[in-house]
Design an enzyme around this catalytic site. Sequence first.
Site, mmCIF file in Angstrom:
data_model
loop_
_atom_site.group_PDB
_atom_site.id
_atom_site.type_symbol
_atom_site.label_atom_id
_atom_site.label_comp_id
_atom_site.label_asym_id
_atom_site.label_seq_id
_atom_site.Cartn_x
_atom_site.Cartn_y
_atom_site.Cartn_z
ATOM 1 N N GLU A 176 -5.953 -5.529 7.931
ATOM 2 C CA GLU A 176 -6.617 -5.739 6.629
ATOM 3 C C GLU A 176 -7.635 -6.878 6.690
ATOM 4 O OE1 GLU A 176 -3.698 -5.975 3.445
ATOM 5 O OE2 GLU A 176 -3.260 -3.842 3.645
ATOM 6 N N GLU A 295 -0.408 1.959 6.579
ATOM 7 C CA GLU A 295 0.468 1.368 5.549
ATOM 8 C C GLU A 295 0.376 2.264 4.326
ATOM 9 O OE1 GLU A 295 0.309 -2.837 4.598
ATOM 10 O OE2 GLU A 295 -0.144 -3.319 6.689
#
Length: 502
Positions: A176, A295
């Site tokens: 991320e 995710e």
Amino acid sequence: MSQSSPARLYIDTKRVVSEISPLLFSGFAEHMGRCIYQGIYDPASKHADQNGLRKDVLAALRALDFRSMRYPGGNFLSGYRWEDGIGPKDQRPRRRELAWQSIETNQFGTDEFLQFCSEINTEPMLGVNLGTGGIQDAANLVEYCNAPTGTHYSDLRAEYGQRNPYGVRYWCLGNEMDGPWQIGHLDAVEYGKKAREAAKLMRWHDDSIELVLCGSSSSQMPTYPEWDRVALEFCWEKVNYHSMHYYAGNPNDDTPSYLALSAALEDYVDTLAGVLRYVKAKTRSKHDVYLSWDEWNVWYKARESSDLRGNWAEAPHLIEEIYNLEDALVVAQWLSVFLRKADVLKIACLAQIVNVIAPILTRGDELLQQATFYPIKVFSQMARGDSLDVLVESPRYETSEYGDMPLLDVSATHDAAGAVSAIFIVNRSQNDDVPVEINWQDAMPTRVASACQLAGDDPKAANSWDNPHQLSTQAIDPPPIVDGATELRLPPLSFTALEVKF
Ligand code: AHR
């Protein structure tokens, strides 16, 4: 209970979307809260094996049959010094871990994780820190894991008990990195260049590895999908997968819209598939990059700032979300989205596997299977071979988020070698039974070998320590095949799976 008009499904085993990548049924374990410590690894537990791994947790994870496991984070990754987690345990440093403001003891590290993967028969997927970590650290970790002995890091591995290279195949280039919350957050150009250089060095150690680039952290990011385009343009030839993350929820208690979430999930995949096609064309490449949804889960109830900060404790209780029936039905259709998009989506990791937004909870030596455990297990065990493009005629209903949506969410698979198909159906209605007729188009099955169902009348019902079996899949009578069709009635708020033999 009322009944809606009937639905019809048309299944043709030659109408194939794609072969299903087994890695669509993967997991994610982060050094966060009680996922590793008190979850997977708990030497003080009466369930601990000789390595400190909890045997009851291992058994539950084996039932879910995760094909690969992403580790060690997550936001944790971006501040992680992997060398802290190898070697004699009494010499490993205790650290203040900044992402979750917890104490990291480093008693579980790379070697323990790889041992854990072999215990549950799953392929490791290791992340390299591109936040505080440099490209040298990334390359060193590949050397530690995959190089033959005879050099500094590979000899360290041998000294710590593993002479043969582990041969870790899947690697994530950071986590991320588009998020301002990320330790060492970068903009897309900075990240694209750093990821490209890390990839280059990692591949010089081992060119057989497969690399996952950081895509957008969600479709809500202001930089989505520009981040994806820019990062991919820097790294296209060097990577195999592009990551996507998404956490879903029902914060406004709008269950009809929540149960139609697959519309948003499909749109997210379609947009990124368009970005992949664009970058491939722009770079005049013959190489392909696929999506890794590494995710995904429901996460919205345990999202207060107090759920995210460990107050400098070891293994604090962080984001221990409780899952109810509507969450399980969203998880079931999310898994169906993976199958329907199997041509472009090749990896998907449930975030996470134990205690932290997880299908499995531990309390002391006890273990609880949450409602979401059941659809994950069913898909992981039954989806085999090819994903099929099912023609669905379904009654519809109104949602405030997505307008008019079908009451049924459907996917199907066909394994020609095993002469078996599987059909997965969610009935999104909160009130209506839906009668459904399944029509076999090109090939006639001999029988429905098994059928199971997760259903209930309260979308908010959940398993708890006091009532651990309120929600689970139950075997139902396999419906007969008569005149080329199978008929069954789907109760409201239900997930049904059929296994059909040819
Ligand atoms: O899974 C919990 C966190 O969610 C991960 O650490 C991070 O990558 C994401 O924002």
